[in-house]
Scaffold this motif. Structure first.
Motif, PDB file in Angstrom:
ATOM      1  N   PHE A  24       0.846  -1.198   0.000  1.00  0.00           N
ATOM      2  CA  PHE A  24       0.000   0.000   0.000  1.00  0.00           C
ATOM      3  C   PHE A  24       0.884   1.252   0.000  1.00  0.00           C
ATOM      4  CE2 PHE A  24      -3.643  -2.521   1.418  1.00  0.00           C
ATOM      5  CZ  PHE A  24      -3.063  -3.530   2.171  1.00  0.00           C
ATOM      6  N   TYR A  71       0.155   5.296   1.201  1.00  0.00           N
ATOM      7  CA  TYR A  71      -0.768   6.241   1.808  1.00  0.00           C
ATOM      8  C   TYR A  71      -0.150   7.629   1.769  1.00  0.00           C
ATOM      9  CZ  TYR A  71      -3.402   2.372   3.921  1.00  0.00           C
ATOM     10  OH  TYR A  71      -4.167   1.249   4.138  1.00  0.00           O
ATOM     11  N   GLN A  73      -4.015  15.854   9.041  1.00  0.00           N
ATOM     12  CA  GLN A  73      -5.022  14.906   8.558  1.00  0.00           C
ATOM     13  C   GLN A  73      -4.623  13.470   8.849  1.00  0.00           C
ATOM     14  OE1 GLN A  73      -7.926  16.011   7.017  1.00  0.00           O
ATOM     15  NE2 GLN A  73      -7.147  18.014   7.624  1.00  0.00           N
ATOM     16  N   GLY A  74      -5.596  12.590   8.672  1.00  0.00           N
ATOM     17  CA  GLY A  74      -5.288  11.167   8.732  1.00  0.00           C
ATOM     18  C   GLY A  74      -4.670  10.712   7.425  1.00  0.00           C
ATOM     19  N   LEU A  75      -4.398   9.425   7.338  1.00  0.00           N
ATOM     20  CA  LEU A  75      -3.781   8.868   6.137  1.00  0.00           C
ATOM     21  C   LEU A  75      -4.862   8.467   5.137  1.00  0.00           C
ATOM     22  CD1 LEU A  75      -1.652   8.413   8.514  1.00  0.00           C
ATOM     23  CD2 LEU A  75      -0.683   6.693   6.993  1.00  0.00           C
ATOM     24  N   LEU A 111      -5.526   6.364   1.505  1.00  0.00           N
ATOM     25  CA  LEU A 111      -4.975   5.349   0.613  1.00  0.00           C
ATOM     26  C   LEU A 111      -4.818   5.908  -0.796  1.00  0.00           C
ATOM     27  CD1 LEU A 111      -4.228   2.281   0.269  1.00  0.00           C
ATOM     28  CD2 LEU A 111      -6.598   1.973  -0.489  1.00  0.00           C
ATOM     29  N   PHE A 145       3.585   7.383   2.950  1.00  0.00           N
ATOM     30  CA  PHE A 145       3.933   6.176   3.685  1.00  0.00           C
ATOM     31  C   PHE A 145       3.712   4.941   2.813  1.00  0.00           C
ATOM     32  CE2 PHE A 145       4.538   7.817   7.927  1.00  0.00           C
ATOM     33  CZ  PHE A 145       3.810   9.002   7.932  1.00  0.00           C
ATOM     34  N   ILE A 188      -0.761  -4.574   9.387  1.00  0.00           N
ATOM     35  CA  ILE A 188      -0.103  -3.766   8.374  1.00  0.00           C
ATOM     36  C   ILE A 188       0.954  -2.931   9.076  1.00  0.00           C
ATOM     37  CG2 ILE A 188      -0.418  -1.862   6.757  1.00  0.00           C
ATOM     38  CD1 ILE A 188      -3.163  -2.986   6.117  1.00  0.00           C
ATOM     39  N   PHE A 203       4.091   0.019   8.681  1.00  0.00           N
ATOM     40  CA  PHE A 203       4.375   1.196   7.882  1.00  0.00           C
ATOM     41  C   PHE A 203       5.869   1.489   7.848  1.00  0.00           C
ATOM     42  CE2 PHE A 203       0.284   3.151   6.879  1.00  0.00           C
ATOM     43  CZ  PHE A 203      -0.562   2.379   7.646  1.00  0.00           C
ATOM     44  N   LYS A 208     -10.333  15.944  18.857  1.00  0.00           N
ATOM     45  CA  LYS A 208      -9.249  16.177  17.902  1.00  0.00           C
ATOM     46  C   LYS A 208      -7.972  16.582  18.639  1.00  0.00           C
ATOM     47  CE  LYS A 208      -8.212  18.713  13.650  1.00  0.00           C
ATOM     48  NZ  LYS A 208      -7.822  17.512  12.889  1.00  0.00           N
ATOM     49  N   TYR A 215      -3.392   3.261  16.162  1.00  0.00           N
ATOM     50  CA  TYR A 215      -2.000   3.497  15.812  1.00  0.00           C
ATOM     51  C   TYR A 215      -1.518   4.731  16.569  1.00  0.00           C
ATOM     52  CZ  TYR A 215      -1.704   0.290  11.806  1.00  0.00           C
ATOM     53  OH  TYR A 215      -1.657  -0.820  10.996  1.00  0.00           O
ATOM     54  N   GLN A 271       1.335   7.779  16.327  1.00  0.00           N
ATOM     55  CA  GLN A 271       2.318   8.457  15.467  1.00  0.00           C
ATOM     56  C   GLN A 271       3.140   9.408  16.319  1.00  0.00           C
ATOM     57  OE1 GLN A 271       0.993  11.192  12.277  1.00  0.00           O
ATOM     58  NE2 GLN A 271       2.400  10.099  10.936  1.00  0.00           N
ATOM     59  N   LYS A 323       6.817  11.244  12.992  1.00  0.00           N
ATOM     60  CA  LYS A 323       5.824  10.744  12.034  1.00  0.00           C
ATOM     61  C   LYS A 323       5.808   9.223  11.920  1.00  0.00           C
ATOM     62  CE  LYS A 323       4.308  14.769  10.637  1.00  0.00           C
ATOM     63  NZ  LYS A 323       2.918  15.219  10.895  1.00  0.00           N
ATOM     64  N   LEU A 380       4.647   5.659  12.440  1.00  0.00           N
ATOM     65  CA  LEU A 380       3.355   5.065  12.784  1.00  0.00           C
ATOM     66  C   LEU A 380       3.555   3.656  13.321  1.00  0.00           C
ATOM     67  CD1 LEU A 380       0.971   5.895   9.845  1.00  0.00           C
ATOM     68  CD2 LEU A 380       0.382   6.119  12.236  1.00  0.00           C
ATOM     69  N   ILE A 397       1.544   0.353  15.197  1.00  0.00           N
ATOM     70  CA  ILE A 397       0.279  -0.216  15.632  1.00  0.00           C
ATOM     71  C   ILE A 397       0.310  -0.479  17.131  1.00  0.00           C
ATOM     72  CG2 ILE A 397       0.964  -2.597  15.135  1.00  0.00           C
ATOM     73  CD1 ILE A 397      -1.970  -3.050  14.225  1.00  0.00           C
ATOM     74  N   PHE A 399      -4.155   7.565  16.050  1.00  0.00           N
ATOM     75  CA  PHE A 399      -5.064   7.366  14.931  1.00  0.00           C
ATOM     76  C   PHE A 399      -5.865   6.092  15.125  1.00  0.00           C
ATOM     77  CE2 PHE A 399      -4.133  10.613  11.914  1.00  0.00           C
ATOM     78  CZ  PHE A 399      -2.809  10.968  12.114  1.00  0.00           C
ATOM     79  N   PRO A 409      -7.085  -2.651   2.896  1.00  0.00           N
ATOM     80  CA  PRO A 409      -6.641  -1.268   3.140  1.00  0.00           C
ATOM     81  C   PRO A 409      -7.248  -0.722   4.431  1.00  0.00           C
ATOM     82  CG  PRO A 409      -7.488  -1.542   0.903  1.00  0.00           C
ATOM     83  CD  PRO A 409      -7.836  -2.791   1.640  1.00  0.00           C
ATOM     84  N   LEU A 410      -6.491   0.133   5.073  1.00  0.00           N
ATOM     85  CA  LEU A 410      -6.950   0.808   6.279  1.00  0.00           C
ATOM     86  C   LEU A 410      -7.627   2.120   5.927  1.00  0.00           C
ATOM     87  CD1 LEU A 410      -3.675   0.302   8.320  1.00  0.00           C
ATOM     88  CD2 LEU A 410      -5.863  -0.775   8.822  1.00  0.00           C
ATOM     89  N   PHE A 465      -8.476   5.597   7.842  1.00  0.00           N
ATOM     90  CA  PHE A 465      -8.049   6.299   9.041  1.00  0.00           C
ATOM     91  C   PHE A 465      -8.989   7.423   9.436  1.00  0.00           C
ATOM     92  CE2 PHE A 465      -3.818   4.782  10.157  1.00  0.00           C
ATOM     93  CZ  PHE A 465      -3.464   4.068   9.028  1.00  0.00           C
ATOM     94  N   GLY A 466      -9.080   7.636  10.731  1.00  0.00           N
ATOM     95  CA  GLY A 466      -9.644   8.871  11.240  1.00  0.00           C
ATOM     96  C   GLY A 466      -8.631   9.993  11.117  1.00  0.00           C
ATOM     97  N   ASN A 467      -9.028  11.197  11.537  1.00  0.00           N
ATOM     98  CA  ASN A 467      -8.153  12.355  11.387  1.00  0.00           C
ATOM     99  C   ASN A 467      -7.182  12.538  12.554  1.00  0.00           C
ATOM    100  OD1 ASN A 467      -8.959  13.164   8.843  1.00  0.00           O
ATOM    101  ND2 ASN A 467     -10.647  14.386   9.641  1.00  0.00           N
TER     102      ASN A 467
END
Lengths: 113, 113
Positions: free
Chosen positions: A34, A36, A42-44, A46, A90, A101, A103, B9, B35, B37, B41, B43, B45, B90, B101-102, B104-106
């Motif tokens: 993948f 991203y 913001q979030g990630l 795809l 990413f 998954i 990263f 947020k 996740y 971060q 940056k 990331l 899990i 996240f 695929p993931l 994501f939220g913001n």
């Protein structure tokens, strides 16, 4: 151990120039791959994914990526970048439905006007 | 409609406090994740749940406790917050595990002072 490497922490290109972001992985079998993109705050999102079949995959926003098994690579490309492409990118890898998954550490893309 | 939404947020709190972050997805996915971060940056899990069942727990301090009341919600409670917990958290969801695929939220930016 499974790993994902993005060798470039920062990449700077001029607007309109072509782009290639590198990604190498280490996995025992054919992985699910993948890319991203993360814009500031913001979030990630795809961009594209590779599961099987054609090794050149097309994504959103004009991006494409090529899976090269012999090089364990999945590089992201764009023929002509726009200022709005400035973001963190990413590469990520998964293996099967019971796996996670993971990263890479990301590549920050800067665009020169 | 927001596919994966997390609140709040921003979260600013003092060391030693307890706080929670909530996450909801309306995609009908079976698997949800947290996740972390860090400032570089990277990331990583933390947890994943499949249909309310804990699947992945990545050597996270037991001060972090996820809770999934149903498959559309995954909350994260953090006890006795420490300075090192400052990060962006996240939430993400997917149809299944490492081959999907993931989404994501913001993110929730947690600052511990």
């Amino acid at each position: 151990a499974q790993s994902v490497t993005q060798p470039d922490i920062h990449i700077t290109v001029s607007e309109g120039a072509s782009l290639e972001l590198r990604c190498n992985y280490s996995y025992g079998a054919t992985p699910y791959l993948f890319w991203y993109v993360q814009s500031p705050g913001q979030g990630l999102q795809l961009l594209l994914k590779y599961f099987s079949g054609d090794t050149l995959v097309q994504g959103i926003k004009g991006f494409e990526a090529e899976f090269k098994r012999s090089q364990s690579s999945f590089n992201l490309r764009k023929p002509s970048v726009h200022w709005s492409d400035a973001a963190e990118y990413f590469c990520a890898v998964g293996q099967n439905r019971d796996d996670k998954i993971i990263f890479g550490k990301g590549t920050r893309l800067h665009i020169l006007p | 409609d927001t596919a994966v939404s997390q609140t709040p947020k921003y979260l600013v709190t003092q060391m030693g406090n307890d706080k929670s972050i909530k996450c909801e997805q309306n995609l009908g996915h079976d698997t949800m994740y947290w996740y972390k971060q860090d400032s570089k940056k990277f990331l990583k899990i933390m947890f994943s749940y499949n249909n309310k069942e804990l699947i992945i727990n990545e050597t996270v301090p037991n001060r972090f406790s996820p809770k999934s009341p149903d498959k559309a919600h995954l909350n994260l409670h953090i006890n006795s917050l420490e300075l090192g917990d400052s990060a962006v958290y996240f939430c993400a969801s997917s149809r299944q595990g490492g081959d999907s695929p993931l989404h994501f939220g913001n993110g929730t930016r947690l600052t511990v002072t």
